[in-house]
Write an enzyme that holds these catalytic residues in place. Structure first.
Site, mmCIF file in Angstrom:
data_model
loop_
_atom_site.group_PDB
_atom_site.id
_atom_site.type_symbol
_atom_site.label_atom_id
_atom_site.label_comp_id
_atom_site.label_asym_id
_atom_site.label_seq_id
_atom_site.Cartn_x
_atom_site.Cartn_y
_atom_site.Cartn_z
ATOM 1 N N GLN A 75 -4.879 -1.508 9.338
ATOM 2 C CA GLN A 75 -4.774 -2.844 8.750
ATOM 3 C C GLN A 75 -5.405 -3.876 9.679
ATOM 4 O OE1 GLN A 75 -3.452 -3.426 5.594
ATOM 5 N NE2 GLN A 75 -4.212 -5.499 5.881
ATOM 6 N N ASP B 43 -11.197 2.996 3.632
ATOM 7 C CA ASP B 43 -11.564 1.585 3.521
ATOM 8 C C ASP B 43 -13.085 1.425 3.423
ATOM 9 O OD1 ASP B 43 -9.814 -0.494 3.278
ATOM 10 O OD2 ASP B 43 -9.268 -0.555 5.403
ATOM 11 N N LYS C 57 0.847 -1.208 0.000
ATOM 12 C CA LYS C 57 0.000 0.000 0.000
ATOM 13 C C LYS C 57 0.877 1.252 0.000
ATOM 14 C CE LYS C 57 -3.912 -2.356 2.020
ATOM 15 N NZ LYS C 57 -4.610 -2.831 3.196
#
Ligand code: NDP
Length: 285
Positions: A97, A120, A53
């Site tokens: 994460q 997200d 990422k």
């Protein structure tokens, strides 16, 4: 033989477009869209995802920060870090994460990230927007699949779409996006009876269950589009999907490989969302 949907290639093309838009954003505003990724603990797979990422966001010209926190991090310490990122004007997107170590409260973390920095799209407010069909951010993996389908000129309207898996991260939002695209959608899960009978009806079959090579060729309608979201290790430690590629590929009309299918598209949507968050931040000033 099925057409292989090359997620890597589609991701490259899409990322080049995003990089050009990031450059234009920087030119106009004098700063770059910023992404912060928070990782707690030592999960090796998570570390690889976070590294990818960071690399992808830097390649797109973004400001990128990774906050690595030890396994022993307390909830209070994590929330303090998130509060810092929340008020940091250089950061437009915050991603924690998952999974977090078991002693941490994932729900509290996801609720704390402000919806406008929630790249997200896991915050309940953003999830609600997705349900209504009026959204700023889309969850990365399902949106990546939709980008892929569009790129391949696969029209969803009127098709029988079967999604296997009902997680909040993949299955449920995937079904919703297919529905918004006018597919006729069925969601399957571990309690579905006669799964193969349902999957054999699918014109578009999306599999996200986390079980290596679970869906075999005899569960697929000849000519179907098969999207394999799964990321597993097989008995030899090799990366593989939830679909048994070997038996599925001769039956399917088009299929995504693992690796090189859905995976690269997930990060591509994250970049798209970060740019969108920066644009929103500017327009809300
Ligand atoms: P979860 O474990 O959260 O959900 C799995 C879902 O699959 C559940 O809804 C479960 O049903 C269902 N399921 C499990 N076993 C069966 C079965 N035998 N038959 C039918 N349904 C079943 O997984 P995720 O959605 O988070 O991830 C799924 C896969 O996708 C994983 O391999 C993951 O690594 C991968 N992934 C890949 C990404 C990428 O970028 N390529 C991104 C995110 C995930 P129930 O609800 O009844 O328990």
């Amino acid at each position: 033989m099925a057409h292989i949907i090359d997620g890597k290639k589609i991701a490259e093309l899409t990322r080049a477009d995003i990089a050009a838009r990031v450059a234009a954003f920087k030119e106009e505003n004098g700063f770059a869209p910023g992404l912060a990724v928070v990782i707690v603990g030592e999960n090796p797979a998570s570390k690889v995802y976070v590294r990818n990422k960071k690399k992808a966001s830097e390649e797109a010209g973004m400001y990128s920060v990774v906050c690595e926190m030890p396994e022993s991090t307390t909830q209070a310490e994590l929330m303090e870090k998130l509060a810092e990122l929340k008020s940091d004007e250089r950061i437009h997107g915050i991603l924690v994460q998952l999974p977090l170590p078991g002693h941490l409260d994932e729900g509290e973390v996801l609720r704390f990230i402000p919806p406008e920095k929630d790249v997200d799209a896991f915050h309940a407010e953003n999830t609600g927007h997705i349900m209504i069909g009026d959204y700023q951010f889309l969850p990365c993996t399902p949106a990546g699949v939709m980008t892929m389908l569009r790129h391949e000129n696969i029209d969803v309207a009127g098709k029988n779409c079967v999604v296997v898996g009902r997680s909040n991260i993949v299955g449920k939002p995937m079904a919703m996006l297919l529905l918004h695209a006018n597919g006729t959608v069925t969601i399957c899960h571990s309690r579905t009876k006669n799964l193969a009978e349902v999957t054999r009806e699918a014109d578009i079959l999306v599999v996200a269950i986390g079980k290596a090579k679970f869906v075999t060729g005899d569960m697929i309608k000849p000519g179907a589009v098969v999207i394999d979201v799964g990321m597993n290790r097989d008995e030899n430690g090799k990366l593989c999907g939830d679909v048994d590629f070997e038996s599925a590929e001769p039956v399917a009309g088009a299929i995504t490989p693992v690796p090189g299918g859905v995976g690269p598209m997930t990060i591509t949507t994250l970049l798209e969302n970060t740019l969108r968050a920066a644009i929103l931040a500017v327009s809300n000033k």
